[in-house]
Design a protein around this motif. Structure first.
Motif, PDB file in Angstrom:
ATOM      1  N   GLY A 121       0.827  -1.203   0.000  1.00  0.00           N
ATOM      2  CA  GLY A 121       0.000   0.000   0.000  1.00  0.00           C
ATOM      3  C   GLY A 121       0.861   1.252   0.000  1.00  0.00           C
ATOM      4  N   HIS A 122       2.134   1.077   0.339  1.00  0.00           N
ATOM      5  CA  HIS A 122       3.049   2.218   0.349  1.00  0.00           C
ATOM      6  C   HIS A 122       4.104   2.108  -0.739  1.00  0.00           C
ATOM      7  N   LEU A 123       3.806   1.326  -1.775  1.00  0.00           N
ATOM      8  CA  LEU A 123       4.613   1.422  -2.986  1.00  0.00           C
ATOM      9  C   LEU A 123       4.352   2.791  -3.588  1.00  0.00           C
ATOM     10  N   ALA A 168       2.700  14.023   0.256  1.00  0.00           N
ATOM     11  CA  ALA A 168       3.399  13.386   1.377  1.00  0.00           C
ATOM     12  C   ALA A 168       2.454  12.400   2.045  1.00  0.00           C
ATOM     13  N   CYS A 169       2.994  11.226   2.388  1.00  0.00           N
ATOM     14  CA  CYS A 169       2.197  10.175   3.025  1.00  0.00           C
ATOM     15  C   CYS A 169       2.595  10.085   4.500  1.00  0.00           C
ATOM     16  N   PRO A 170       1.644   9.740   5.374  1.00  0.00           N
ATOM     17  CA  PRO A 170       2.003   9.599   6.797  1.00  0.00           C
ATOM     18  C   PRO A 170       3.138   8.609   7.044  1.00  0.00           C
ATOM     19  N   CYS A 171       3.397   7.702   6.078  1.00  0.00           N
ATOM     20  CA  CYS A 171       4.484   6.731   6.277  1.00  0.00           C
ATOM     21  C   CYS A 171       5.850   7.375   6.126  1.00  0.00           C
ATOM     22  N   GLY A 172       5.880   8.610   5.629  1.00  0.00           N
ATOM     23  CA  GLY A 172       7.164   9.270   5.411  1.00  0.00           C
ATOM     24  C   GLY A 172       7.537   9.343   3.936  1.00  0.00           C
ATOM     25  N   GLY A 225       3.566  10.020  -2.561  1.00  0.00           N
ATOM     26  CA  GLY A 225       2.869   9.438  -3.706  1.00  0.00           C
ATOM     27  C   GLY A 225       2.594   7.952  -3.583  1.00  0.00           C
ATOM     28  N   CYS A 226       2.313   7.478  -2.359  1.00  0.00           N
ATOM     29  CA  CYS A 226       2.041   6.050  -2.153  1.00  0.00           C
ATOM     30  C   CYS A 226       0.675   5.658  -2.742  1.00  0.00           C
ATOM     31  N   VAL A 227       0.537   4.381  -3.109  1.00  0.00           N
ATOM     32  CA  VAL A 227      -0.732   3.840  -3.603  1.00  0.00           C
ATOM     33  C   VAL A 227      -1.889   4.261  -2.706  1.00  0.00           C
TER      34      VAL A 227
HETATM   35 ZN   LIG Z   1       3.005   5.781   2.353  1.00  0.00          ZN
END
Ligand SMILES: [Zn+2]
Length: 354
Positions: free
Chosen positions: A176-178, A186-190, A193-195
């Motif tokens: 999901g974070h590819l 920006a994604c909360p994972c750091g 542009g994550c899926v």
């Molecule tokens: Zn992410």
């Protein structure tokens, strides 16, 4: 393996499964086959602290266990938790849906509360396991799959050669974070542009706000706080161009991700699950187009529409067969299919399968 257990199908054998979600805590008793015999669902009282949630979990487990143990033998208790989850320690790492739980030793806390070892895995791994074991993949002779669950976030589980692929620390299965947009949000994972930002229910609603299209806004509830991915899908089905374009972005994100997975792993089956996946007709064309365009592993092996799953050498992309119960079913299956390596210990109790 569950199919060995099922074929023996000991009468009265049961397992308990716990689906620990950020919103709901569900505990089920399960008998072999597809049956959840009894389900307890209660709100996850996060605001009252971790100890409260663990106590609620324990109370539900104890209640179900006492009701079922007179009817047969317990195979064990499986727990699906939001990830990322570090195994074998059973420690939660930066869970977006469980604020304040970072670094929490979940396995230890649950085992101490219920005085019994548990089979712990991420909720997305558990859901992929259920789809693999109880969907048609298994009977078709398929041994590996990658599943993306398009829900509030985008979960992922990978089954390789009949087993959940855990990776080095139990943290595999975060596709999901590819990255699908290198300069994306920006994604909360750091990452960026994550899926998850383009294919989750949250992402669909955000994109609907971003396009700020008057025809789409008119088709959605007046109170924008009540917008849902489902409502955006309804607008798309009714022909709204802005909504249609949003689901094309969903398909594009999923397709780019699966193309990468196909190039890396050459799997026979890719599955899309979760609430957003019900808009299959809206996003699937863009998804298939991206996979064909970007994966020269998928392209020559792609199954034709309607081709049966047991056709050798083909790559299939399918809508999940199990609905919203995949997570709780998977948690119930974990005790039947546990992986001693991933659990970090050897279980010798008589409940061990095979
Ligand atoms: Zn992410």
């Amino acid at each position: 393996m569950i199919r060995e257990v099922s074929s023996k199908s000991v009468e009265g054998q049961f397992s308990l499964g716990v689906d620990l979600g950020g919103t709901n805590l569900r505990v089920a008793a399960y008998r072999s086959g597809k049956q959840v015999a009894e389900l307890i669902s209660l709100p996850t009282r996060l605001s009252q602290g971790r100890e409260r949630v663990i106590r609620d979990l324990k109370d539900a487990v104890v209640a179900l266990r006492s009701r079922f143990q007179q009817h047969g033998e317990s195979v064990g208790i499986g727990v699906g938790s939001p990830g990322p989850l570090e195994l074998p320690t059973g420690t939660i790492r930066n869970p977006p849906n469980l604020p304040g739980w970072d670094g929490f030793h979940l396995r230890g806390a649950i085992e101490e509360a219920i005085a019994e070892p548990i089979y712990l895995d991420s909720d997305a791994n558990a859901a992929a396991l259920a789809e693999f074991e109880l969907g048609s993949a298994h009977s078709a002779g398929i041994h590996s799959l990658c599943m993306l669950t398009l829900g509030t976030g985008v979960g992922n589980g990978i089954i390789l050669n009949d087993r959940i692929w855990h990776g080095n620390n139990g943290m595999a299965g975060e596709a999901g974070h590819l990255m699908v947009e290198p300069d994306g949000l920006a994604c909360p994972c750091g990452g960026r542009g994550c899926v998850e930002l383009y294919a989750s229910a949250t992402g669909v609603v955000r994109m609907a706000r971003e396009v700020n299209d008057p025809t789409l806004t008119a088709a959605l509830p007046a109170d924008s706080a009540r917008w849902t991915s489902h409502a955006v899908a309804d607008a798309a089905v009714a022909g709204n161009a802005a909504a249609i374009a949003i689901f094309e972005r969903v398909g594009r994100a999923v397709g780019i991700a699966f193309a990468g997975v196909a190039n890396m792993l050459n799997l026979p089956l890719y599955v899309v699950a979760g609430g957003v996946s019900n808009a299959w007709e809206l996003f699937a064309p863009a998804m298939f187009a991206e996979m064909r365009l970007r994966s020269y592993v998928y392209r020559p092996t792609a199954a034709a529409p309607g081709e049966p799953l047991d056709t050798p050498g083909k790559s299939f992309v399918r809508h999940a067969e199990l609905g919203s119960d995949a997570g709780i079913l998977g948690a119930c299956l974990l005790p039947f299919t546990h992986d001693e390596e991933a659990l970090g210990r050897t279980l010798t109790q008589s409940t061990q399968a095979s």
